[in-house]
Design a protein around this motif. Structure first.
Motif, short mmCIF file in Angstrom:
data_model
loop_
_atom_site.label_atom_id
_atom_site.label_comp_id
_atom_site.label_asym_id
_atom_site.label_seq_id
_atom_site.Cartn_x
_atom_site.Cartn_y
_atom_site.Cartn_z
N VAL A 1 17.53 64.40 -28.29
CA VAL A 1 18.14 65.37 -27.38
C VAL A 1 17.97 64.84 -25.97
N ALA A 2 19.05 64.80 -25.20
CA ALA A 2 19.01 64.34 -23.81
C ALA A 2 19.57 65.44 -22.93
N VAL A 3 18.90 65.75 -21.83
CA VAL A 3 19.25 66.94 -21.05
C VAL A 3 19.43 66.60 -19.57
N GLU A 4 20.02 67.54 -18.87
CA GLU A 4 20.25 67.40 -17.42
C GLU A 4 18.94 67.70 -16.69
N GLY A 5 17.97 66.80 -16.86
CA GLY A 5 16.66 66.94 -16.25
C GLY A 5 16.12 65.58 -15.84
N ASP A 6 15.02 65.58 -15.10
CA ASP A 6 14.41 64.33 -14.64
C ASP A 6 13.81 63.56 -15.81
N TRP A 7 13.95 62.23 -15.76
CA TRP A 7 13.37 61.40 -16.80
C TRP A 7 11.85 61.57 -16.87
N THR A 8 11.18 61.57 -15.72
CA THR A 8 9.72 61.61 -15.72
C THR A 8 9.20 62.92 -16.29
N ASP A 9 9.74 64.05 -15.87
CA ASP A 9 9.29 65.34 -16.41
C ASP A 9 9.58 65.44 -17.90
N CYS A 10 10.77 65.07 -18.29
CA CYS A 10 11.15 65.22 -19.69
C CYS A 10 10.41 64.23 -20.58
N TYR A 11 9.96 63.12 -20.04
CA TYR A 11 9.17 62.20 -20.85
C TYR A 11 7.83 62.83 -21.24
N GLU A 12 7.28 63.67 -20.37
CA GLU A 12 6.08 64.41 -20.74
C GLU A 12 6.37 65.38 -21.88
N VAL A 13 7.57 65.95 -21.89
CA VAL A 13 7.98 66.80 -22.99
C VAL A 13 8.10 65.98 -24.28
N THR A 14 8.70 64.79 -24.17
CA THR A 14 8.81 63.92 -25.33
C THR A 14 7.44 63.60 -25.91
N GLU A 15 6.47 63.32 -25.05
CA GLU A 15 5.13 63.04 -25.54
C GLU A 15 4.54 64.25 -26.27
N TYR A 16 4.86 65.45 -25.80
CA TYR A 16 4.38 66.66 -26.49
C TYR A 16 5.05 66.84 -27.85
N VAL A 17 6.39 66.80 -27.89
CA VAL A 17 7.08 67.10 -29.14
C VAL A 17 6.90 66.00 -30.18
N THR A 18 6.52 64.79 -29.76
CA THR A 18 6.29 63.70 -30.72
C THR A 18 4.81 63.52 -31.04
N GLY A 19 3.97 64.42 -30.55
CA GLY A 19 2.55 64.39 -30.90
C GLY A 19 1.74 63.33 -30.20
N ARG A 20 2.16 62.92 -29.00
CA ARG A 20 1.44 61.88 -28.27
C ARG A 20 0.53 62.45 -27.18
N THR A 21 0.46 63.77 -27.03
CA THR A 21 -0.43 64.39 -26.06
C THR A 21 -1.22 65.50 -26.75
N GLU A 22 -2.18 66.05 -26.01
CA GLU A 22 -3.04 67.11 -26.56
C GLU A 22 -2.65 68.49 -26.05
N ALA A 23 -1.47 68.64 -25.46
CA ALA A 23 -1.05 69.95 -24.95
C ALA A 23 -1.03 70.96 -26.08
N ASP A 24 -1.43 72.19 -25.77
CA ASP A 24 -1.50 73.24 -26.78
C ASP A 24 -0.13 73.77 -27.18
N ASP A 25 0.79 73.84 -26.21
CA ASP A 25 2.12 74.35 -26.51
C ASP A 25 3.09 73.87 -25.44
N ALA A 26 4.37 74.14 -25.67
CA ALA A 26 5.40 73.67 -24.74
C ALA A 26 5.27 74.30 -23.37
N GLY A 27 4.86 75.58 -23.34
CA GLY A 27 4.72 76.25 -22.06
C GLY A 27 3.77 75.53 -21.12
#
Length: 458
Positions: A81-107
């Protein structure tokens, strides 16, 4: 985010002509509940599915896009999924949804988005989808997990910093070269708009410097890519680093074009989105889904944008990214009235605003006259499909105003929010919701808890 530059669209049309158009909608459209499965089937064979929105602050658009996206990922094998957002911010989201970070949830991840307008991504609608995506990915092999990427070009300074961080351990010499090159931007205090303003007074830019870094980084990652035994994390990190260098190069071009004025900055931005989409398709070697404003995903050639020298992602996807224009499926969204989240000026506090009834003669008015609470209308795939229909006097291919609301919105200036459009050429399908409600951002009154519609609820 979209800076909607619409135009006044006045149309003197008889009620009888509008009623004929409304009758055509009523005859061909299905309700969303009835037509949703068929829409998924009809767009699933595309290499790229472009899902739009008529505003950046409407809940139904976000929730319907999420439902369509989940179906395409889970049932039809789409890869990203590619969105109308910044690459740097959304890459942190990618790390979350692919299990590469320890964030508790998307929020937790979305709350860190700082660039205005934060509500575009820091909202309950997006959080619900991302938590679903993280759960969906959890059972997939690490190298096959679906990412959530940013297509946009604004993150000049953030992307430069990410390039240096990437190189620091891998190639200290190239890292030093990058730092020296990026020093060109230091006088502007990490304010990309200040860089653009300065070029009006002192026409010296940093183009050569960012090009040099991009070339060096590409040589570095080409060597790494030759080693196919590396795991998916390494490959993604290399891809992200090169993308950050590309963002820095294209962001410099974008802000330089802003200084000159005219339509070129818009075109630089959408060309960057197109280039990024092309890179993601190659990296994943599979079909992808895009979320962006209608003004980006609906083919510009079918609108008055072309008259003003503007192209867009939807046009480029059909002309350049995919082999044929029928490999692209563009789905537009619209509504007759409702509420929306927007700001009254750039950078101001977000507000819930009332969206007035659509102007008489607009496509939104035609759909409302068809007495639909909601509906899906599909067209033949590809640009120019409406050409033959004009011979038959099809009232839906008459150019009409189509409402476009940006992040800055003034409901009292409704006449300036319409883009002249031939709907069947602009989109391959159109999703209509008669009355919509505002998005649910975190940082707004009542934003501490999910809305009643959470997560899908539409």
């Amino acid at each position: 985010m979209s800076h909607v530059t619409a135009q006044r669209f006045e149309r003197d049309e008889t009620d009888a002509a509008l009623d004929r158009a409304a009758d055509a909608v009523a005859e061909r459209a299905t309700s969303i509940d009835e037509g949703f499965d068929r829409l998924v089937d009809d767009i699933a064979d595309a290499d790229v599915v472009l899902l739009g929105e008529a505003t950046h602050g409407t809940s139904e658009y976000y929730r319907l896009r999420a439902r369509l996206t989940a179906r395409l990922l889970e049932e039809r094998g789409f890869e990203f999924v590619a969105v109308e957002g910044d690459w740097t911010d959304c890459y942190e989201v990618t790390e979350y949804v692919t299990g590469r970070t320890e964030a508790d949830d998307a929020g937790e991840v979305l709350a860190s988005f700082e660039r205005w307008p934060t509500w575009m991504w820091a909202n309950w609608e997006v959080a619900a989808f991302l938590d679903w995506l993280a759960e969906y990915n959890a059972d997939r092999p690490r190298g096959e997990r679906v990412g959530f990427y940013g297509l946009d070009v604004y993150s000049l300074y953030e992307s430069m910093a990410a390039v240096i961080d990437y190189l620091r351990d891998r190639d200290p010499e190239l890292a030093d070269r990058a730092k020296d090159a990026y020093h060109c931007f230091e006088p502007y205090g990490e304010d990309a708009r200040e860089y653009a303003r300065s070029l009006r007074l002192i026409p010296e830019d940093c183009e050569a410097e960012v090009l040099d870094v991009l070339q060096g980084l590409r040589e570095e990652t080409v060597e790494h890519h030759a080693d196919r035994d590396r795991d998916g994390d390494d490959l993604l990190a290399d891809f992200a680093a090169e993308q950050n260098a590309l963002v820095a190069k294209n962001a410099e071009s974008y802000y330089r074009a802003m200084a000159r004025g005219g339509s070129e900055s818009w075109n630089v931005r959408d060309r960057h989105m197109s280039e990024t989409l092309d890179r993601l398709l190659e990296f994943h070697d599979g079909p992808g889904i895009v979320w962006a404003h209608n003004t980006h995903i609906g083919d510009a050639r079918a609108t008055s944008m072309e008259d003003r020298g503007k192209l867009n992602l939807g046009q480029l996807a059909r002309e350049e990214v995919c082999e044929t224009d029928t490999d692209v499926a563009a789905v537009g969204f619209g509504s007759h009235r409702g509420t929306v989240i927007a700001g009254d000026e750039w950078g101001t506090q977000m507000e819930r605003m009332t969206v007035p009834e659509a102007k008489a003669g607009s496509y939104e008015d035609v759909f409302h006259r068809a007495d639909l609470d909601d509906g899906i209308l599909e067209f033949d795939r590809g640009y120019g499909v409406a050409g033959d229909a004009t011979d038959d006097g099809d009232p839906l291919v008459e150019p009409r105003g189509h409402r476009a609301i940006g992040v800055v919105y003034d409901p009292s200036y409704e006449g300036g929010n319409y883009v002249r459009t031939v709907l069947p050429d602009r989109y391959d399908a159109f999703v209509y919701v008669d009355e919509t409600e505002a998005l649910h951002p975190f940082d707004i009154e009542g934003g501490e808890t999910p809305p009643e519609t959470y997560p899908w609820g539409v």
